[in-house]
Design an enzyme around this catalytic site. Structure first.
Site, PDB file in Angstrom:
ATOM      1  NE  ARG A  67       8.763  -0.963   1.989  1.00 40.97           N
ATOM      2  CZ  ARG A  67       9.595  -1.455   1.290  1.00 40.97           C
ATOM      3  NH1 ARG A  67       9.571  -0.959  -0.013  1.00 40.97           N
ATOM      4  NH2 ARG A  67      10.102  -2.641   1.241  1.00 40.97           N
ATOM      5  CG  HIS A  71      11.386   0.144   6.398  1.00 44.04           C
ATOM      6  ND1 HIS A  71      11.717  -0.422   5.413  1.00 44.04           N
ATOM      7  CD2 HIS A  71       9.985  -0.065   6.446  1.00 44.04           C
ATOM      8  CE1 HIS A  71      10.668  -1.569   4.975  1.00 44.04           C
ATOM      9  NE2 HIS A  71       9.456  -1.216   5.716  1.00 44.04           N
ATOM     10  CG  ASN A  95      15.185  -1.048   4.177  1.00 43.50           C
ATOM     11  OD1 ASN A  95      13.927  -0.959   4.349  1.00 43.50           O
ATOM     12  ND2 ASN A  95      16.006  -0.888   4.998  1.00 43.50           N
ATOM     13  CG  HIS A 192      -0.008  -1.986   4.390  1.00 46.82           C
ATOM     14  ND1 HIS A 192       0.114  -3.373   4.800  1.00 46.82           N
ATOM     15  CD2 HIS A 192       1.268  -1.375   4.347  1.00 46.82           C
ATOM     16  CE1 HIS A 192       1.273  -3.533   5.304  1.00 46.82           C
ATOM     17  NE2 HIS A 192       2.066  -2.532   5.191  1.00 46.82           N
TER      18      HIS A 192
END
Length: 316
Positions: A67, A71, A95, A192
């Site tokens: 992740r 990001h 975050n 996911h």
């Protein structure tokens, strides 16, 4: 006289074009698979060894590393790793739940001991994400490297990141604006399949009794997420630490956790892709490899751009 001016103008344009082409070729040569093969031959092996150690202690943190890479991807310059001087990207709301920065610190320390000032934090993060995917049983893909680290990290830069509440059109527009297709967006959503989510990321669906969410699944989530809590739930309860294509089966069964998951079924063409990915594990792996490598090349700094941080938390 006029002819001489025209000749000079033509030469200036030709020189500018030559410099642009030379720069583009040089940048391409500086961003490639095996970039550290001469300057730090064990770079990728060191990252893999350290990530495996970290996941042996906490298997779930690999999803955070993946992740984290996502990001960082609208710049892929390691800016998400910088600590605040004012308010940095890692301090943005989206975050705040990220873990694993200490793991990046540990890996960087090992890399600096082996090859001081050579391997960038941006490349380290890309390698770590790949190794987390492989650890979970996903494909071990080749990662082009040669990224340089950015010197600026601003929380507002995260405003462009996709939200769990986004619908299909907004998701598509966002990814297309960064050079990624709708199809690649759907493939990348397959990440996911690992990790956890905090209740506040999908509480609106529970509060409104979203009719698109399976009733039994919603009831189970309400038990895990009582009012006022911000507990965590597995994105894929069936196999939370396995990088498989089960996520797409959950979406088809109305058990996608986020609005941004469920919305993948809102058009005939996207629903058809979800069905295909749910049935073809190897196809999903191939598509994911291509999409995440492409994503990891967005906005990279190479050559003399940026720097190679010795500490991923601070600029040199």
């Amino acid at each position: 006289m006029a002819l001489e001016r025209e000749r000079r103008a033509t030469l200036v344009v030709a020189l500018a074009m030559a410099l642009w082409i030379s720069g583009a070729m040089r940048a391409e040569a500086q961003f490639k698979v095996g970039f550290y093969s001469q300057s730090c031959p064990r770079a990728e092996a060191i990252v893999k060894e350290e990530i495996e150690k970290a996941l042996a202690d906490d298997e779930g943190v690999g999803a955070d590393l993946l992740r984290m890479h996502f990001h960082d991807y609208f710049g892929c310059d390691g800016s998400i790793l910088l600590d605040s001087t004012n308010t940095a990207e890692k301090d943005a709301q989206i975050n705040l739940t990220l873990e694993g920065f200490d793991i990046i610190d540990d890996v960087k320390e090992k890399l600096e001991a082996a090859c001081k000032g050579v391997v960038s934090c941006a490349d380290l993060l890309a390698f770590a994400a790949r190794d987390a995917v492989a650890h979970y049983g996903g494909i071990h893909y080749e990662v082009p490297s040669g990224r340089r680290d950015g010197r600026i990290s601003v929380a507002s830069d995260t405003d462009i990141l996709p939200s769990p509440d986004f619908k299909l059109s907004k998701l598509t527009d966002l990814f297309v604006s960064k050079g990624l297709s709708q199809s690649e967006m759907i493939v990348l959503s397959g990440a996911h399949t690992v990790g956890i989510a905090h209740c506040d990321a999908f509480s609106k669906r529970l509060d409104s009794a979203d009719p698109r969410m399976d009733v039994k699944y919603a009831a189970a989530l309400r038990k895990q997420c009582p009012p006022g809590s911000n507990n965590t739930v597995s994105m894929d309860p069936h196999s939370p630490h396995k990088f498989d294509n089960h996520y797409y089966r959950l979406v088809l069964d109305s058990r996608g956790l986020f609005t941004s998951d469920d919305t993948l079924l809102s058009a005939w063409s996207t629903a058809a892709q979800v069905k295909w990915l749910a049935c073809d594990f190897k196809g999903f792996q191939r598509e994911f490899e291509a999409a995440i490598v492409k994503m990891g090349a967005i906005g990279v700094l190479t050559g003399y751009g940026g720097e190679v941080r010795t500490n991923c938390r601070v600029v040199n």
